[in-house]
Design a protein around this motif. Sequence first.
Motif, short mmCIF file in Angstrom:
data_model
loop_
_atom_site.label_atom_id
_atom_site.label_comp_id
_atom_site.label_asym_id
_atom_site.label_seq_id
_atom_site.Cartn_x
_atom_site.Cartn_y
_atom_site.Cartn_z
N TYR A 199 8.19 -7.75 19.82
CA TYR A 199 7.63 -6.76 20.73
C TYR A 199 8.36 -6.84 22.07
CZ TYR A 199 3.39 -6.30 17.81
OH TYR A 199 2.49 -6.06 16.80
N ILE A 248 9.76 -2.38 9.65
CA ILE A 248 9.66 -1.45 10.77
C ILE A 248 10.86 -1.64 11.69
CG2 ILE A 248 8.42 -1.02 12.95
CD1 ILE A 248 6.82 0.22 10.93
N PRO A 305 0.85 -6.17 9.02
CA PRO A 305 0.64 -5.84 10.43
C PRO A 305 -0.82 -5.60 10.82
CG PRO A 305 2.36 -4.46 9.46
CD PRO A 305 1.72 -5.19 8.34
N ASP A 310 -4.86 -0.55 14.15
CA ASP A 310 -4.13 -0.50 12.89
C ASP A 310 -4.41 0.87 12.29
OD1 ASP A 310 -4.62 -2.05 9.62
OD2 ASP A 310 -2.88 -1.00 10.45
N ALA A 352 0.31 3.46 9.24
CA ALA A 352 1.29 3.21 10.31
C ALA A 352 2.12 1.96 10.11
CB ALA A 352 0.58 3.15 11.66
N GLN A 353 1.57 0.96 9.42
CA GLN A 353 2.25 -0.32 9.19
C GLN A 353 2.60 -1.03 10.48
OE1 GLN A 353 5.52 0.84 6.37
NE2 GLN A 353 4.53 -0.74 5.15
N LYS A 354 1.80 -0.85 11.51
CA LYS A 354 2.04 -1.55 12.77
C LYS A 354 0.77 -1.50 13.59
CE LYS A 354 3.77 2.63 15.03
NZ LYS A 354 4.93 3.29 15.66
N LEU A 355 0.67 -2.44 14.52
CA LEU A 355 -0.39 -2.38 15.52
C LEU A 355 0.14 -1.63 16.73
CD1 LEU A 355 -2.08 -5.91 15.77
CD2 LEU A 355 -2.94 -3.85 14.65
#
Lengths: 113, 111
Positions: free
Chosen positions: A35, A56, A98, B92, B96-99
């Motif tokens: 991040y 990602i 995630p 979540d 989306a596969q992400k935070l």
Amino acid sequence: DTAVSQTPKYLVTQMGNDKSIKCEQNLGHDTMYWYKQDSKKFLKIMFSYNNKELIINETVPNRFSPKSPDKAHLNLHINSLELGDSAVYFCASSHGGPGQPQHFGDGTRLSIL
Amino acid sequence: SQQGEEDPQALSIQEGENATMNCSYKTSINNLQWYRQNSGRGLVHLILIRSNEREKHSGRLRVTLDTSKKSSSLLITASRAADTASYFCATDAMGAQKLVFGQGTRLTINP
């Protein structure tokens, strides 16, 4: 101690240089992340890896290249550093993807002169 | 676009008082999480609430989720000086596969 550890904690360098940040987790997690947190504390995902596979890549310039040699490590290499790269970079990990609680390292503060 | 937005951006209260922070989001979610960040440190996971849950407690923390309003709140009761930190919600989102993190609320507890 079980943790997500990243090195170095501080990185001060000149524009145009290449630098790397290392991250290791000993929590047995299968997913790791990078991040970027800007000066306004806004935290944005850059990359995530699951079992060493990239899942990602959040439209990050290709000057940034993550490398995952194994499930416990996710390193970040940055080429040709720019002023706008100045930020705090956080590594994180989770078990099961995630959407699960993520464990963060204490960050690497990158300052570009 | 940013998923979560937090309100207020900053909150200053006296020790012993309760602190309430709010988070709004835009799309359907699987779960919503709250994190704390102390100055110079990484984020620490506090609590996760699933989309089919309405309220969850953990010690002095109480989280609510209203999926019809796409909002959540974090209540810290009987605040302590050690609660001084920034608090972030993260969603979540489905598929989306992400935070995605909000911009955070900076909480200051005055002794």
